[in-house]
Write an enzyme that holds these catalytic residues in place. Structure first.
Site, PDB file in Angstrom:
ATOM      1  CB  CYS A 134     -30.591  74.427 -39.397  1.00  6.55           C
ATOM      2  SG  CYS A 134     -29.234  75.318 -38.603  1.00  6.55           S
ATOM      3  NE  ARG A 153     -32.022  78.061 -40.888  1.00  4.90           N
ATOM      4  CZ  ARG A 153     -32.324  77.612 -42.110  1.00  4.90           C
ATOM      5  NH1 ARG A 153     -33.533  77.820 -42.608  1.00  4.90           N
ATOM      6  NH2 ARG A 153     -31.441  76.957 -42.834  1.00  4.90           N
TER       7      ARG A 153
END
Length: 311
Positions: free
Chosen positions: A261, A266
């Site tokens: 990410c 994430r």
């Protein structure tokens, strides 16, 4: 650099993967996730240690799952000098101070749909800590159900856990990603950022401090935003639904996967879904776009035509 897998081996691995899934040999969601109901019923179990890993300041102090210990991701779980995860010695000390022993079941949870709690789970995995689970739905679900929150933290009795040396298998490095981008290794790259980040329309989500010089994505990466893995209440979608979501983008477990990410949190959420729930071989690239997009000499795909500073 990971070895290049031959087609027969990949076919064997994929078949074996499907067989294991069919026979239930992979960890069931219940082995790596706990529900809010389960956690509330087991809060008084001395062998259960609840740890919050949130990103927004003051969340823990505002109120936390009763008995939980707070880990601050950018000081407790990283090295204060190198850009790296926490050292083995410091991590072991952190866990012992949190009351974690060899027979402890650790339940991690946090805000923002468990992004940093999942990143914490990835750090636990690097150091070989067993019996680590995520609270499915994290703070979002716990609070939505009006379950109890404590404002005063308790200091647990010290634990005695010993952690292993860092295992490199759950972690991808820049060289691994460049090799995949240049088709020198057969790896599925999953970019879990927003479509605008993936296409290069924006360098990063609005308001974040960590940026890259260039926008776009790693050549060959498919875009499956992390949010596609969760239901409205923040829990992970059912395993078969997850399998179909990623398979639609060509990620079916037939070859190793690298997730990334912007800074690796994430993508830890997707690493958890793909590795722990689907049983795929997955590495998380924690250098992510802040490293790749700032690196001189690497290939970049930018669908928006952005080269420098949005031009």
């Amino acid at each position: 650099m990971p070895p290049v897998l031959t087609k027969p081996f990949r076919r064997f691995a994929f078949t074996a993967s499907l067989t294991l899934a069919a026979t239930g040999a992979f960890a069931a969601p219940s082995d790596v996730l706990v529900s809010t109901d389960w956690l509330e019923k087991n809060l008084s179990d001395p062998k259960v240690r609840v740890i919050e890993v949130s990103v927004n300041p003051g969340q823990f102090e505002r109120g936390h799952v009763p008995g939980a210990v707070n880990f601050v991701w950018h000081t407790d779980l990283v090295d204060p000098v190198r850009r790296d995860i926490v050292s083995k010695d410091n991590f072991e000390k952190l866990l012992r101070n949190a009351g974690v022993s060899a027979d402890t079941t650790v339940v991690l949870y946090g805000d923002t749909n468990n992004w940093f709690a999942a990143w914490g789970a990835w750090v636990f995995d690097v150091y070989g800590v067993k019996n680590v689970k995520l609270l499915d739905g994290g703070r979002k679900k716990w609070e939505a159900e009006n379950r109890g929150l404590a404002a005063v933290a308790k200091t647990p009795a010290p634990g005695n856990i010993k952690v292993a040396d860092a295992n490199p298998k759950p972690r991808a490095r820049l060289a691994d990603v460049v090799a995949a981008a240049e088709k020198k290794s057969d790896v599925a790259l999953v970019d879990i950022r927003s479509a605008d980040e993936y296409q290069g329309k924006v360098f990063a989500p609005a308001g974040v401090q960590e940026l890259s010089i260039r926008a776009g994505h790693v050549p060959g990466a498919v875009n499956v935003p992390w949010s596609e893995a969760v239901a409205a209440d923040g829990t992970f979608k059912p395993v078969e639904e997850l399998r179909k979501i990623y398979a639609a983008k060509g990620v079916d477990g037939s070859k190793p996967v690298i997730t990334y990410c912007r800074i690796g949190e994430r993508s830890s959420h997707t690493w958890f879904a793909l590795s722990k729930l689907l049983g795929y071989e997955v590495r998380n690239y924690d250098g992510s776009w802040t490293e790749y997009g700032n690196t001189v000499g690497v290939p970049i795909t930018n669908l928006a035509g952005t080269v420098w500073g949005g031009k």
